[in-house]
Design a protein around this motif. Structure first.
Motif, PDB file in Angstrom:
ATOM      1  N   GLU A 124       0.839  -1.197   0.000  1.00 44.45           N
ATOM      2  CA  GLU A 124       0.000   0.000   0.000  1.00 44.45           C
ATOM      3  C   GLU A 124       0.876   1.250   0.000  1.00 44.45           C
ATOM      4  O   GLU A 124       0.568   2.239  -0.672  1.00 44.45           O
ATOM      5  N   THR A 125       1.958   1.176   0.732  1.00 45.02           N
ATOM      6  CA  THR A 125       2.871   2.330   0.806  1.00 45.02           C
ATOM      7  C   THR A 125       3.517   2.628  -0.540  1.00 45.02           C
ATOM      8  O   THR A 125       3.614   3.784  -0.965  1.00 45.02           O
ATOM      9  N   VAL A 126       3.933   1.582  -1.229  1.00 45.51           N
ATOM     10  CA  VAL A 126       4.624   1.777  -2.521  1.00 45.51           C
ATOM     11  C   VAL A 126       3.659   1.821  -3.692  1.00 45.51           C
ATOM     12  O   VAL A 126       4.073   2.013  -4.842  1.00 45.51           O
ATOM     13  N   GLY A 127       2.326   1.629  -3.429  1.00 44.18           N
ATOM     14  CA  GLY A 127       1.323   1.720  -4.486  1.00 44.18           C
ATOM     15  C   GLY A 127       1.299   0.527  -5.413  1.00 44.18           C
ATOM     16  O   GLY A 127       1.096   0.656  -6.617  1.00 44.18           O
ATOM     17  N   SER A 128       1.462  -0.675  -4.873  1.00 43.89           N
ATOM     18  CA  SER A 128       1.475  -1.893  -5.690  1.00 43.89           C
ATOM     19  C   SER A 128       0.064  -2.354  -6.014  1.00 43.89           C
ATOM     20  O   SER A 128      -0.876  -2.141  -5.235  1.00 43.89           O
ATOM     21  N   TYR A 129      -0.069  -3.002  -7.210  1.00 35.21           N
ATOM     22  CA  TYR A 129      -1.363  -3.558  -7.604  1.00 35.21           C
ATOM     23  C   TYR A 129      -1.747  -4.776  -6.752  1.00 35.21           C
ATOM     24  O   TYR A 129      -2.906  -5.192  -6.759  1.00 35.21           O
ATOM     25  N   ASP A 130      -0.765  -5.334  -6.050  1.00 32.15           N
ATOM     26  CA  ASP A 130      -1.035  -6.536  -5.245  1.00 32.15           C
ATOM     27  C   ASP A 130      -1.616  -6.219  -3.874  1.00 32.15           C
ATOM     28  O   ASP A 130      -1.877  -7.129  -3.092  1.00 32.15           O
ATOM     29  N   THR A 131      -1.808  -4.937  -3.587  1.00 35.23           N
ATOM     30  CA  THR A 131      -2.247  -4.544  -2.236  1.00 35.23           C
ATOM     31  C   THR A 131      -3.553  -5.206  -1.849  1.00 35.23           C
ATOM     32  O   THR A 131      -3.678  -5.832  -0.786  1.00 35.23           O
ATOM     33  N   MET A 132      -4.547  -5.104  -2.728  1.00 31.82           N
ATOM     34  CA  MET A 132      -5.862  -5.673  -2.397  1.00 31.82           C
ATOM     35  C   MET A 132      -5.796  -7.196  -2.247  1.00 31.82           C
ATOM     36  O   MET A 132      -6.425  -7.777  -1.348  1.00 31.82           O
ATOM     37  N   ASP A 133      -5.024  -7.823  -3.130  1.00 29.31           N
ATOM     38  CA  ASP A 133      -4.850  -9.285  -3.032  1.00 29.31           C
ATOM     39  C   ASP A 133      -4.226  -9.677  -1.704  1.00 29.31           C
ATOM     40  O   ASP A 133      -4.636 -10.655  -1.069  1.00 29.31           O
ATOM     41  N   LEU A 134      -3.225  -8.905  -1.268  1.00 27.14           N
ATOM     42  CA  LEU A 134      -2.559  -9.210  -0.005  1.00 27.14           C
ATOM     43  C   LEU A 134      -3.500  -9.037   1.184  1.00 27.14           C
ATOM     44  O   LEU A 134      -3.538  -9.874   2.096  1.00 27.14           O
ATOM     45  N   PHE A 135      -4.281  -7.944   1.154  1.00 27.98           N
ATOM     46  CA  PHE A 135      -5.235  -7.739   2.243  1.00 27.98           C
ATOM     47  C   PHE A 135      -6.298  -8.834   2.250  1.00 27.98           C
ATOM     48  O   PHE A 135      -6.729  -9.309   3.310  1.00 27.98           O
ATOM     49  N   ARG A 136      -6.752  -9.220   1.064  1.00 25.70           N
ATOM     50  CA  ARG A 136      -7.739 -10.297   0.990  1.00 25.70           C
ATOM     51  C   ARG A 136      -7.161 -11.599   1.584  1.00 25.70           C
ATOM     52  O   ARG A 136      -7.839 -12.314   2.309  1.00 25.70           O
ATOM     53  N   HIS A 137      -5.879 -11.861   1.269  1.00 27.85           N
ATOM     54  CA  HIS A 137      -5.244 -13.075   1.785  1.00 27.85           C
ATOM     55  C   HIS A 137      -5.181 -13.061   3.318  1.00 27.85           C
ATOM     56  O   HIS A 137      -5.348 -14.108   3.974  1.00 27.85           O
ATOM     57  N   THR A 138      -4.980 -11.877   3.885  1.00 24.31           N
ATOM     58  CA  THR A 138      -4.940 -11.789   5.358  1.00 24.31           C
ATOM     59  C   THR A 138      -6.292 -12.156   5.957  1.00 24.31           C
ATOM     60  O   THR A 138      -6.356 -12.821   7.009  1.00 24.31           O
ATOM     61  N   THR A 139      -7.380 -11.758   5.298  1.00 21.54           N
ATOM     62  CA  THR A 139      -8.704 -12.107   5.833  1.00 21.54           C
ATOM     63  C   THR A 139      -9.000 -13.595   5.673  1.00 21.54           C
ATOM     64  O   THR A 139      -9.754 -14.159   6.453  1.00 21.54           O
ATOM     65  N   GLU A 140      -8.401 -14.215   4.653  1.00 22.86           N
ATOM     66  CA  GLU A 140      -8.607 -15.657   4.470  1.00 22.86           C
ATOM     67  C   GLU A 140      -7.830 -16.459   5.513  1.00 22.86           C
ATOM     68  O   GLU A 140      -8.274 -17.520   5.954  1.00 22.86           O
ATOM     69  N   LEU A 141      -6.660 -15.939   5.908  1.00 22.33           N
ATOM     70  CA  LEU A 141      -5.866 -16.640   6.915  1.00 22.33           C
ATOM     71  C   LEU A 141      -6.532 -16.588   8.275  1.00 22.33           C
ATOM     72  O   LEU A 141      -6.676 -17.607   8.949  1.00 22.33           O
TER      73      LEU A 141
END
Length: 1611
Positions: A953-970
């Motif tokens: 999120e800090t560096v503005g990556s396109y993977d931000t939402m995917d990473l946050f979604r993965h945290t909710t799945e864990l």
């Protein structure tokens, strides 16, 4: 069979006459030729002396006939001779020969005997008779044959010696077959004498003597003394006549001689002489010595001669079985019992034919108390002795007596019973006092005290000097605990037989248990036990009681241990001795001895035995930390005694120590089941349930303990821990209120525990853990009741807030530290101070107080680290506290995290915290590396993924939402939840990206909206003061159409922002809240919210306008929309405003103004909403032109999946307005073909089919099922449509019990009980099921529901906001349906009352009026009277008032039909058919046609001579079949054919077509089957009848089967 050839004459010489009769039998087997020759020779001689020429000629003819095998002719000639010469010897011989050849043995025997009477010393008849008896078909002639042979021997003795020898051999063989051994011996001896007289050689005589031996020695047991002597004489002669001496044959013959002698007990001297003679001839052979040794053993004597033989045999062959046996007997006599057992066992393995040896082995085994083995040896002895013969009788008696003695020593009831049986088999044993005493002991062991006492008294009277009699009396007194009497008896027994160890043992036991004095001074007992042990060094029980004396009285454990060990060595089955030896070994520290004893027992133990040894060894392994071995041994112990609760408890401990918790739990439960009083087992079971995570079960088990022991501290502690674990689990699932309840209960139990044990440190620590666990919960939710004793106050209970609870936790940790200073408790105290500071930070507490708490936390953690610097957890906690913003000692934090990693390499938490530290200080790359290491160590660890998401999120990556979604799945975490919800809401607000691949993946495919809503609901539960979170929560709830939840979230957000300085955010939150209130229909509140804030923006003004509109304040709404129009910037927004204004104009009945506004929208920039509104206006006003034009424009403008459902719905409505029913179905089907995954389209198709494609109801049901499968959310609507389609299709419960209208509509009502239409369909489904069961001649189950369902529908319509016309129509239909149901069930008065009630509220209701007349008319028809013309006219007028109802005309037709007005009925049916055709009602047309056909068929079946009616049946059914494949129409045609030509082949074909056509309703098939059966019986077609009956059985057609029985009976 003799065959005679050649010729003879009186002049033929004698030597040629001998060959006149020749036999073709083998020379070695037949004497026929010889006999024939003799007969011929004799005949010639007789003829030479006879003077009668006729007799000679006749005899010659007889001879010729015999020679030519013409035996009957021969008999005639002989009879002719006998007529002239009655006593002609030759004639009688010829008759015997011919009769024998003609298989007439009786005639032949009579003829030969007659000849013998005439000439008894002539050979010819005797030879013929012998040949006759020798034939194989002659039975029961052995005695006669022997006599014949004896006579032949007499006749041959002075003549032919060779023939004499041949006959002698035959006679011996005959005697041998008959087992007449004496006759064999005497006859054979005659033969030998004959040979001796002839001067036979020595070798020949030797063979003859051997032959005699062979003939006689096979059955020596059955020979008498004379035969035996002849046999022995034969042996002696054979030995003396042998050529080679010594030689192998001579040696074998000597062996046989000695073996034979050994079988004759009275030939002892001869046996000894033979053995000595053989030893002289063959000095190296051991055989004669072995025979002698076995002879001495069997004789029971051990003389000097016997001992000399024993020693000489063993010197000659050390492995000789008899020699080893003899050595064993010698050892037995010398009291070397173990050596005796060993030698006798070894000897019997080599030589098992010595019953006495088995007896001696049993005796030796009894001496060393191997009683079970001794019994087996006795059984072997008895088996070897066989039947009780005179030589073996003493041995058998001894064996039975010994067996009884051994069994009595075993001392159990079964052994006693066997002992009694053994004693009963002793011959003449009743007079022996010893045997009587044994019988008494057996009765005593069996528990038959009276019999034992009787025997004892008799013995004491008859044999007072017998020690056994007094001993038996002592045993009886001892068993009755009459110790003083027992003492006297045993002393008397010892006086008479002092060398019996058993008497001394029981006297010692008597002293041991006698009285208090002897209990104090057990010296007498000791003396007797010592004597018993001295007399019988194998008596284990004596040593056991000596051990008891030394252990319990003398206190000499060492000597006691020796005695126990000795007792156990003597009897390894003695559990008491083994247990005592093992326990004393453990006490004395001699573990090796204990283990060796246990190992020795377990190695020899059979499965299910030696429980004590397995148990003790299992406990030993448990104590020494070998749980696997302990489990194995304890399982073996339980196989021996599965009911031992203590053993189960020990097994549970072993499983627990091994880590097998589930199995351990089962073991403890089993122990508790066997013994409910085992508190420890209950506690361990609860503890295991706790370990296994079954906290609620564990709580119940702990409560069970507390019911028995109220203040059992381990149970209180366990309860507190379980509730603490439940609280932590609830906190992990964000169930905070439940967690608070669990924490409160945990505190209560821990407090009770510390009240009883305040000195236990772990209880205070657990209290601290429980109090500190509230740190994550919102302060508003923490109100925990705590017992006053914990607070050192008098109050019973006190409610504590979060801060107070955290402080209490710190105090509890402090109390624990006072008891014991542990680094873990210092760490917990430091964390508690940190949590207190964390709680005070957001509430605006003085920073000095916070700093003080953090400093305390830091000092505590440093103390923990000093005490244990290798614990990574303490370093990690120190780093967390040092890195908090209030302290900001990042260097210390970094150092701590690095030290934590060094202390534990796999340390994902420390690496993650280090990454957070780097991220907080702006070191992005280092943070990324730290998080990456943490991910590699444990990929499922949540916080490192959150760190990576924050970096992205800090560096503005396109993977931000995917990473946050993965945290909710864990897992759930506040940062991950809010981050993911933020990105989902941001993506949803950007409406420009809806068709992008990224949006489809992130939002649609990943099901983002529900996922974000779930995690955000948990976040807001835990963080109730986050306004932005509540705003996002409301936004997501709106997307999910959760209006109530959305309103709550927006309200909470607005209340949190109310006092904030950011008024813009507050105004936005209020607008959101107003919008959600408007969506809920709470328009007053929405208007109030909107008007409470300044509205300057487009969205707010439009929201207010919509609220006014929904409230019905149309003028205010117009003003608001006009204001919104003035601020609208885009043409699209303006078009939407104009469309809304048009709707308001329509509401104000200004249709033209509405059209103008909508056309205005369309001219500028047409929007789909304005075109839909324009099309809808056309539909409402029935303006097909306007609706069609608007639809065309809409279809041009809107393409693709967007709005496909609305387009199809509007298009279907337009086609319905145009009357294009087929186009409706095609439009929806076409859309489904393009978008098969759209559940709304399938649902729409299911809804439209009953209305516009009623011929395809099954397709509608399938469409509904597909819609339900695709999206369960459509369940309440789809299930209703499925039920309606199934009702139209005629489905019912008898066809399918799971998938039928009633089941589906019940499901629909469960999902949506407020839908009145569902209750109406339920009424229809119940009516349909009742109708079906009535058709099947069973009672309807769902009766009496009509009024309830009508009331329910009325109640539901009153609660809903449905259109008035719809409600009115639904209620009217329900009322009519209820009346119809009541009428059909015979409740006519209730039906009439309901009609009248309906007409009162709506007098001009033609359907109700018609129903009233139908009910009234049914009452009249039940009276079976003709209806007057005026009533019929009244009914006709009623129907005319409902002239558009085809059903009304059908009902009138039925009335006419009942009154036999067939023409009027026909006209009514035709009228209903006309109406149905005009209305396009396919069902109506089919119903009218079928009813018309049935009317005509009824008249045809009555045989009315009118061709109109048959043609009407044919016409109506043909038209019906054109409409559909109607099985009823086919049946009606078949019945018409049956009526016309019952026996025709076409009749059978038409009926079979109905019966055997698949999928035809069973009600129709049953009727066709009934008529077909009658047709087949008329044609007498048995084969087809059988086929039809099988079909009826398969379908359960009882009616057809009953008809078949009647027809077959009358056939």
């Amino acid at each position: 069979m003799p065959r005679e050839t050649g010729t003879t004459s009186p002049a033929v010489p004698q030597e040629k006459m001998a060959t006149a009769l020749v036999c073709h039998c083998p020379a070695s087997q037949c004497a026929c030729g010889r006999v024939a020759a003799e007969v011929a020779e004799s005949a010639v001689a007789e003829a030479a002396t006879m003077s009668n020429k006729e007799v000679k000629a006749t005899l010659k003819s007889a001879r010729d006939a015999i020679r030519n095998k013409q035996y009957k002719e021969a008999l005639k000639h002989c009879k002719a001779v006998l007529k002239q010469e009655k006593n002609n010897y030759n004639a009688w011989v010829f008759i015997g020969l011919a009769a024998a050849e003609l298989e007439q043995p009786d005639q032949a025997k009579g003829a030969y005997k007659k000849a013998i009477e005439l000439e008894p010393n002539q050979l010819l008849a005797w030879q013929g008779l012998a040949n006759l008896y020798e034939k194989p078909n002659q039975t029961d002639v052995k005695e006669d044959l022997a006599d014949v042979y004896q006579k032949l021997l007499e006749l041959y003795e002075s003549g032919d010696r060779q023939k004499w020898c041949d006959v002698c051999n035959k006679l011996v063989e005959l005697y041998h077959q008959e087992k007449k051994y004496l006759e064999v011996a005497e006859t054979w001896q005659k033969l030998i004498r004959m040979k001796q007289e002839e001067g036979a050689e020595k070798a020949e005589l030797h063979q003859l003597w051997k032959k005699m031996i062979q003939l006689l020695k096979d059955s020596t047991r059955n020979q008498d003394n004379k035969t035996e002597q002849l046999l022995l004489t034969a042996f002696e002669h054979a030995l003396h006549s042998a050529d080679t001496v010594p030689g192998e044959d001579h040696q074998n013959l000597y062996k046989d001689f000695i073996q034979c002698l050994s079988k004759f007990p009275h030939e002892v001297a001869r046996l000894e002489k033979a053995c000595h003679d053989m030893m002289a001839l063959y000095p190296t052979m051991s055989y004669p010595l072995e025979v002698l040794c076995l002879h001495f053993v069997q004789s029971g004597t051990l003389s000097e001669k016997a001992l000399y033989c024993f020693s000489r045999l063993l010197e000659m062959d050390a492995n000789s079985g008899p020699g080893i046996i003899c050595f064993g007997i010698k050892c037995l006599k010398e009291n070397k019992y173990k050596e005796a057992v060993k030698s006798l066992t070894e000897g019997l393995q080599k030589t098992n034919q010595c019953p006495a040896a088995w007896y001696y082995l049993a005796e030796a085994q009894m001496k060393i108390h191997e009683h079970r083995n001794a019994v087996l040896s006795c059984n072997q002895a008895l088996e070897a002795l066989g039947t009780p013969e005179s030589p073996n009788l003493p041995w058998k008696n001894l064996a039975f007596q010994l067996k009884a003695e051994i069994l009595i020593k075993i001392a159990d009831a079964d052994a006693a019973e066997e002992a009694i049986k053994a004693l009963e088999q002793i011959i003449d044993g009743s007079s022996d006092p010893v045997i009587s005493a044994l019988r008494g002991q057996a009765y005593l062991n069996k528990g038959l005290m009276d019999q034992a006492s009787k025997i004892s008294q008799e013995l004491l009277l008859s044999h007072p000097d017998v020690a056994e009699a007094h001993a038996l009396e002592g045993f009886i007194h001892y068993s009755q605990k009459n110790y003083e009497q027992a003492e006297k008896s045993f002393l008397n027994a010892i006086e008479r037989k002092a060398g019996t160890a058993e008497y001394h043992q029981y006297l010692g036991l008597t002293y041991w248990f006698m009285s208090d004095e002897t209990k104090k001074d057990k010296g007498k007992a000791l003396t007797q036990f010592l004597k018993a042990a001295k007399l019988d060094s194998y008596l284990g029980r004596a040593f056991f009681y000596l051990g008891n004396y030394y252990r319990d009285i003398a206190g000499d454990k060492s000597r006691a241990h020796g005695c126990y060990k000795k007792a156990f060595e003597l009897d390894e089955t003695d559990e008491e001795s083994g247990t005592a030896a093992v326990n004393l070994s453990v006490e004395l520290g001699d573990m090796d001895t204990a283990l060796s004893i246990l190992n020795k027992v377990t190695e020899k133990a059979r499965p299910g035995t030696a429980k004590w040894a397995w148990l003790h060894r299992g406990l030993y392994y448990l104590r020494t930390g070998q749980p696997s071995q302990a489990v194995s041994d304890l399982q073996a112990a339980l196989r021996a005694d599965p009911k031992d609760s203590n053993c189960w408890e020990s097994l549970g401990e072993a499983y627990f120590n091994r880590g097998s918790y589930s199995t351990a739990l089962k073991s403890f439960r089993k122990a508790t089941e066997l013994n409910p009083g085992l508190v420890y087992s209950i506690y361990r079971a609860a503890a295991l349930e706790h370990i296994l995570g079954k906290y609620k079960n564990a709580i119940a088990t702990y409560q069970q303990i507390l019911k028995k022991t109220e203040n059992y501290v381990p149970a209180l502690k366990g309860l507190g821990e379980c509730y603490l674990m439940l609280a932590r689990s609830a906190l992990g699932n964000y169930l905070d209120r439940k967690a608070v309840d669990y924490i409160e209960q945990a505190l209560a139990y821990f407090t009770r525990a510390v009240e009883h044990r305040p000195d236990v440190s772990c209880l205070w620590k657990l209290l601290g853990d429980t109090c500190t666990s509230v740190h994550v919960i919102s302060p508003t939710k923490v109100n925990v009741q705590v017992l006053g004793s914990l607070l050192s106050k008098n109050a019973t209970k006190q409610v504590l807030k979060k801060n107070e609870l955290l402080i209490l936790g710190g105090r509890c940790y402090g109390r624990a530290l006072k008891l014991i200073s542990l680094p873990s408790i210092w760490c917990d105290l430091g964390i508690n101070y940190y949590r207190q500071a964390e709680h005070l930070t957001p509430v605006g507490t003085d920073m000095n107080e916070i700093s003080e708490l953090l400093e305390k936390s830091l000092q505590c953690l440093k103390k923990a680290v000093r005490l244990d610097s290798k614990n990574h957890l303490y370093w990690n906690a120190l780093g967390v506290v040092a890195s908090c913003s209030a302290i900001g000692n990042y260097a210390l934090a970094q150092h701590s995290f690095i030290k934590s990693v060094q202390a534990e390499q796999i340390n994902v938490v420390a690496w993650t915290n280090l990454g957070v530290l780097y991220l907080a200080t702006g070191n992005i790359e280092q943070a990324h590396e730290a998080f990456k290491v943490a991910q590699s160590l444990e990929p499922s660890y949540l916080l490192c993924w959150i760190g990576q998401a924050l970096i992205a999120e800090t560096v503005g990556s396109y993977d931000t939402m995917d990473l946050f979604r993965h945290t909710t799945e864990l897992s759930m975490h506040a940062e991950g939840a809010k981050g993911y919800a933020h990105w989902v809401c941001s993506t949803l607000q950007d409406k420009a990206n809806r068709n992008t691949v990224l949006y489809l993946y992130n939002i649609v495919q990943m099901n983002a909206i529900p996922a974000a809503q779930v995690v955000l609901s948990k976040y807001t539960e835990r963080n109730p003061d986050d306004a932005s979170a509540f705003t996002m929560f409301g936004f997501l709830n709106e997307y999910l159409h959760l209006k109530q939840q959305a309103a709550y979230a927006y309200e909470r957000a607005a209340s949190l922002l109310k006092n904030s300085e950011d008024t813009e955010k507050y105004n936005t939150a209020m607008q959101n809240y107003g919008r959600s209130l408007c969506a809920l229909g709470r328009c007053d509140e929405a208007i109030e919210v909107y008007t409470s804030i300044p509205l300057t923006e487009f969205d707010g003004i439009v929201g207010l306008a919509l609220a006014y509109f929904k409230k019905g304040l149309l003028e205010e709404s117009i003003k608001a929309y006009e204001k919104a129009l003035s601020v609208a910037e885009s043409e699209k927004d303006k078009a939407h405003i104009l469309t809304a204004l048009a709707i308001i104009e329509y509401k104000l009945n200004k249709v033209d103004a509405a059209k103008t506004l909508l056309f205005k929208c369309s001219l500028k920039e047409p929007s789909t909403e304005s075109l839909k509104a324009l099309c809808t206006l056309g539909l409402v006003k029935q303006d097909a032109t306007l609706a069609t034009a608007a639809l065309k424009e809409l279809l041009k403008l809107e393409k693709g999946n967007d709005g496909i459902y609305e387009r199809c719905l509007i298009a279907s409505a337009v086609y319905a307005l145009q009357g294009r029913n087929v186009a409706i179905q095609r439009e929806v089907s076409k859309a489904i073909h393009s978008y098969p995954d759209n559940s709304a389209l399938w649902s729409l198709l299911s809804r439209l089919v009953p209305l516009y494609a009623s011929r395809k109801p099954k397709g509608g049901a399938v469409a509904g099922s597909v819609a339900y499968t695709l999206d369960v959310n459509h369940g309440k609507e789809v299930l209703l449509n499925i039920a309606v389609n199934q009702l139209v299709a005629g489905c019912h419960m008898l066809e399918d019990k799971k998938n039928n209208p009633l089941k589906n509509i019940q499901k629909a009502i469960h999902l949506c009980p407020d839908n009145p239409a569902a209750w109406a369909v339920l009424m229809a489904a119940c009516h349909a099921e009742n109708t079906v069961v009535c058709l099947n001649n069973t009672e309807p189950k769902r009766t009496g529901l009509e009024m309830t369902l009508v009331s329910t529908v009325s109640a539901k319509t009153g609660e809903s906001n449905l259109p008035h016309n719809y409600v009115r129509t639904l209620e009217d239909w329900c009322l009519c349906q209820a009346i119809t149901s009541l009428e059909e069930t015979g409740k006519l008065s209730e039906a009439e009352a309901l009609c009248n009630k309906g007409l009162k509220s709506c007098p001009e209701h033609p359907a109700l009026f018609l129903l009233l007349r139908q009910v009234q008319c049914k009452q009249l028809l039940q009276s079976h009277k003709e209806l007057p013309d005026n009533i019929l006219e009244e009914l006709r007028k009623t129907v005319m008032s409902s002239s558009s109802s085809a059903a009304a005309w059908q009902w009138l037709a039925k009335i006419y039909q009942s009154q036999r007005m067939m023409t009027g009925a026909e006209m009514c049916y035709r009228k209903s058919l006309q109406l149905a055709s005009q209305q396009g009602s396919w069902n109506g047309k089919l119903s009218s046609l079928l009813r018309l056909a049935m009317l005509a068929l009824e008249i045809c079946m009555a045989n009315v001579p009118n061709e109109h009616w048959p043609s009407l049946v044919q016409e109506a059914t043909t038209e019906a079949l054109k409409l559909s494949r109607c099985p009823l129409a086919a049946l009606l045609q078949a019945l018409l054919q049956y009526n016309r030509k019952m026996g025709a082949r076409e009749t059978r074909r038409m009926l079979e077509r109905v019966v055997y056509q698949p999928a035809n309703p069973e009600t129709i098939v049953s009727v066709a089957r009934w008529y077909l059966l009658q047709h087949l019986y008329a044609k007498d077609d048995c084969e087809l009848i059988d086929v039809l009956i099988e079909n009826a059985k398969a379908n359960g057609d009882v009616r057809a089967l009953e008809l078949n029985e009647k027809l077959s009976a009358s056939a």
